[in-house]
Design a protein around this motif. Structure first.
Motif, PDB file in Angstrom:
ATOM      1  N   ASN A  86      18.171  53.827  34.526  1.00 26.22           N
ATOM      2  CA  ASN A  86      19.106  54.323  33.687  1.00 26.22           C
ATOM      3  C   ASN A  86      20.571  53.477  33.824  1.00 26.22           C
ATOM      4  O   ASN A  86      21.077  53.711  34.901  1.00 26.22           O
ATOM      5  N   LEU A  87      21.074  53.275  32.963  1.00 23.76           N
ATOM      6  CA  LEU A  87      22.384  52.748  32.790  1.00 23.76           C
ATOM      7  C   LEU A  87      23.498  53.901  32.869  1.00 23.76           C
ATOM      8  O   LEU A  87      23.105  54.777  32.106  1.00 23.76           O
ATOM      9  N   CYS A  88      24.503  53.847  33.599  1.00 20.86           N
ATOM     10  CA  CYS A  88      25.464  54.770  33.473  1.00 20.86           C
ATOM     11  C   CYS A  88      26.766  54.103  32.394  1.00 20.86           C
ATOM     12  O   CYS A  88      26.670  52.746  32.338  1.00 20.86           O
ATOM     13  N   ARG A  89      27.551  54.958  31.762  1.00 24.41           N
ATOM     14  CA  ARG A  89      28.483  54.559  30.969  1.00 24.41           C
ATOM     15  C   ARG A  89      29.629  55.268  31.077  1.00 24.41           C
ATOM     16  O   ARG A  89      29.733  56.691  31.128  1.00 24.41           O
ATOM     17  N   CYS A 134      36.724  50.073  24.977  1.00 26.33           N
ATOM     18  CA  CYS A 134      35.878  49.243  26.116  1.00 26.33           C
ATOM     19  C   CYS A 134      34.859  50.386  26.717  1.00 26.33           C
ATOM     20  O   CYS A 134      35.412  51.167  27.401  1.00 26.33           O
ATOM     21  N   VAL A 135      33.741  50.082  26.671  1.00 26.61           N
ATOM     22  CA  VAL A 135      32.707  50.840  27.385  1.00 26.61           C
ATOM     23  C   VAL A 135      32.252  50.012  28.336  1.00 26.61           C
ATOM     24  O   VAL A 135      31.536  49.043  28.122  1.00 26.61           O
ATOM     25  N   CYS A 136      32.092  50.490  29.676  1.00 26.91           N
ATOM     26  CA  CYS A 136      31.604  49.919  30.682  1.00 26.91           C
ATOM     27  C   CYS A 136      30.272  50.557  30.995  1.00 26.91           C
ATOM     28  O   CYS A 136      29.814  51.788  31.131  1.00 26.91           O
ATOM     29  N   SER A 137      29.151  49.627  31.191  1.00 29.30           N
ATOM     30  CA  SER A 137      27.944  50.035  31.674  1.00 29.30           C
ATOM     31  C   SER A 137      27.414  49.540  33.097  1.00 29.30           C
ATOM     32  O   SER A 137      27.916  48.592  33.196  1.00 29.30           O
ATOM     33  N   TYR A 138      26.865  50.485  33.797  1.00 31.14           N
ATOM     34  CA  TYR A 138      26.905  50.059  35.097  1.00 31.14           C
ATOM     35  C   TYR A 138      25.580  50.680  35.754  1.00 31.14           C
ATOM     36  O   TYR A 138      25.164  51.731  35.037  1.00 31.14           O
ATOM     37  N   ARG A 139      25.095  50.303  36.979  1.00 30.30           N
ATOM     38  CA  ARG A 139      24.253  51.061  37.682  1.00 30.30           C
ATOM     39  C   ARG A 139      24.742  51.756  38.835  1.00 30.30           C
ATOM     40  O   ARG A 139      25.608  51.183  39.247  1.00 30.30           O
ATOM     41  N   SER A 140      24.095  53.168  39.024  1.00 33.81           N
ATOM     42  CA  SER A 140      24.947  53.771  40.112  1.00 33.81           C
ATOM     43  C   SER A 140      24.412  53.220  41.686  1.00 33.81           C
ATOM     44  O   SER A 140      23.678  52.461  41.595  1.00 33.81           O
ATOM     45  N   CYS A 155      37.485  43.313  28.542  1.00 39.12           N
ATOM     46  CA  CYS A 155      36.753  44.353  28.840  1.00 39.12           C
ATOM     47  C   CYS A 155      35.549  44.306  29.853  1.00 39.12           C
ATOM     48  O   CYS A 155      35.443  44.975  30.605  1.00 39.12           O
ATOM     49  N   ASN A 156      35.128  43.153  29.479  1.00 41.81           N
ATOM     50  CA  ASN A 156      33.778  42.923  30.222  1.00 41.81           C
ATOM     51  C   ASN A 156      34.372  42.552  31.838  1.00 41.81           C
ATOM     52  O   ASN A 156      33.722  42.963  32.830  1.00 41.81           O
ATOM     53  N   ALA A 157      35.494  41.897  32.053  1.00 44.94           N
ATOM     54  CA  ALA A 157      36.114  41.554  33.288  1.00 44.94           C
ATOM     55  C   ALA A 157      36.510  42.756  33.945  1.00 44.94           C
ATOM     56  O   ALA A 157      36.335  42.825  35.279  1.00 44.94           O
ATOM     57  N   LYS A 158      37.251  43.776  33.027  1.00 40.74           N
ATOM     58  CA  LYS A 158      37.472  45.111  33.782  1.00 40.74           C
ATOM     59  C   LYS A 158      36.238  45.863  34.446  1.00 40.74           C
ATOM     60  O   LYS A 158      36.262  46.409  35.603  1.00 40.74           O
ATOM     61  N   CYS A 159      35.166  45.926  33.820  1.00 40.80           N
ATOM     62  CA  CYS A 159      34.095  46.667  34.066  1.00 40.80           C
ATOM     63  C   CYS A 159      33.408  45.623  35.322  1.00 40.80           C
ATOM     64  O   CYS A 159      32.987  46.477  36.140  1.00 40.80           O
ATOM     65  N   ALA A 160      33.503  44.680  35.477  1.00 38.46           N
ATOM     66  CA  ALA A 160      32.992  43.739  36.493  1.00 38.46           C
ATOM     67  C   ALA A 160      33.506  43.937  37.671  1.00 38.46           C
ATOM     68  O   ALA A 160      33.097  44.167  38.826  1.00 38.46           O
ATOM     69  N   ALA A 161      34.691  44.149  37.644  1.00 39.92           N
ATOM     70  CA  ALA A 161      35.689  44.245  38.636  1.00 39.92           C
ATOM     71  C   ALA A 161      35.750  45.841  39.320  1.00 39.92           C
ATOM     72  O   ALA A 161      36.030  46.197  40.465  1.00 39.92           O
ATOM     73  N   THR A 162      35.421  46.596  38.465  1.00 39.10           N
ATOM     74  CA  THR A 162      35.500  47.961  38.808  1.00 39.10           C
ATOM     75  C   THR A 162      34.058  48.606  39.148  1.00 39.10           C
ATOM     76  O   THR A 162      33.934  49.440  39.998  1.00 39.10           O
ATOM     77  N   TYR A 163      33.177  48.263  38.651  1.00 38.41           N
ATOM     78  CA  TYR A 163      31.667  48.870  38.964  1.00 38.41           C
ATOM     79  C   TYR A 163      30.819  47.726  39.343  1.00 38.41           C
ATOM     80  O   TYR A 163      30.706  46.508  38.807  1.00 38.41           O
ATOM     81  N   LYS A 164      29.928  47.707  40.441  1.00 37.59           N
ATOM     82  CA  LYS A 164      28.753  46.981  40.797  1.00 37.59           C
ATOM     83  C   LYS A 164      27.913  46.872  39.802  1.00 37.59           C
ATOM     84  O   LYS A 164      27.340  47.643  38.925  1.00 37.59           O
ATOM     85  N   GLN A 165      27.567  45.497  39.214  1.00 36.30           N
ATOM     86  CA  GLN A 165      26.713  45.061  38.126  1.00 36.30           C
ATOM     87  C   GLN A 165      27.123  45.575  36.672  1.00 36.30           C
ATOM     88  O   GLN A 165      26.557  45.970  35.807  1.00 36.30           O
ATOM     89  N   GLY A 166      28.594  45.845  36.737  1.00 34.99           N
ATOM     90  CA  GLY A 166      29.120  46.298  35.518  1.00 34.99           C
ATOM     91  C   GLY A 166      29.370  45.321  34.500  1.00 34.99           C
ATOM     92  O   GLY A 166      29.444  44.324  34.684  1.00 34.99           O
ATOM     93  N   PHE A 167      29.156  45.968  33.315  1.00 25.54           N
ATOM     94  CA  PHE A 167      29.593  44.862  32.064  1.00 25.54           C
ATOM     95  C   PHE A 167      30.218  45.687  30.797  1.00 25.54           C
ATOM     96  O   PHE A 167      29.773  46.669  30.489  1.00 25.54           O
ATOM     97  N   GLY A 168      31.098  45.126  30.205  1.00 23.39           N
ATOM     98  CA  GLY A 168      31.859  45.836  29.053  1.00 23.39           C
ATOM     99  C   GLY A 168      31.526  45.249  27.690  1.00 23.39           C
ATOM    100  O   GLY A 168      31.191  44.147  27.430  1.00 23.39           O
TER     101      GLY A 168
END
Length: 128
Positions: A78-81, A122-128, A97-110
């Motif tokens: 499951n992805l976290c958001r 801007c919603v960030c999806s990532y794996r815990s 938005c995508n860059a913020k997520c990638a910089a903040t969360y491992k495997q994150g995309f915005g």
């Protein structure tokens, strides 16, 4: 005197290492999910019913959406958001938005999600 300083230094290094391992273990499965507006649901009750004893906390985000924080099994698919602010021309667009997520969360995309009443989010999806 020098012997006391070196003993203190080693003690400090060991204590710091233990604290870092415990912190990373607790944070490893930390996940967030976004639900309806806080004025439409009982946010604390919803987080508790959705995540049970795994529920850690809840908050109403910048857009007043109920955001639950909980512990998720790191092997879960499951992805976290989580919301990462606004997206709009001139300040932060899709690539920002995508860059913020990638910089903040491992495997994150915005993803910029349109909102008809306020600025896009801007919603960030990532794996815990």
């Amino acid at each position: 005197m020098a012997n006391h300083i070196s003993n203190f230094f080693y003690f400090f290094v060991i204590l710091t290492t233990i604290a870092a391992v415990q912190y990373s273990t607790v944070d490893a499965g930390k996940c967030t999910s976004i639900f309806n507006r806080c004025d439409d649901i009982d946010c604390p009750g919803h987080c508790k019913s959705a995540h049970g004893t795994h529920g850690v906390s809840w908050k109403c985000d910048l857009f007043y959406l109920c955001t639950c924080t909980f512990n998720q099994n790191p092997s879960s698919k499951n992805l976290c958001r989580i919301g990462m602010g606004t997206c709009y021309q001139g300040e932060c667009d899709q690539s920002c938005c995508n860059a913020k997520c990638a910089a903040t969360y491992k495997q994150g995309f915005g993803t910029c999600i349109p909102n008809q009443f306020t600025k896009d989010r801007c919603v960030c999806s990532y794996r815990s």
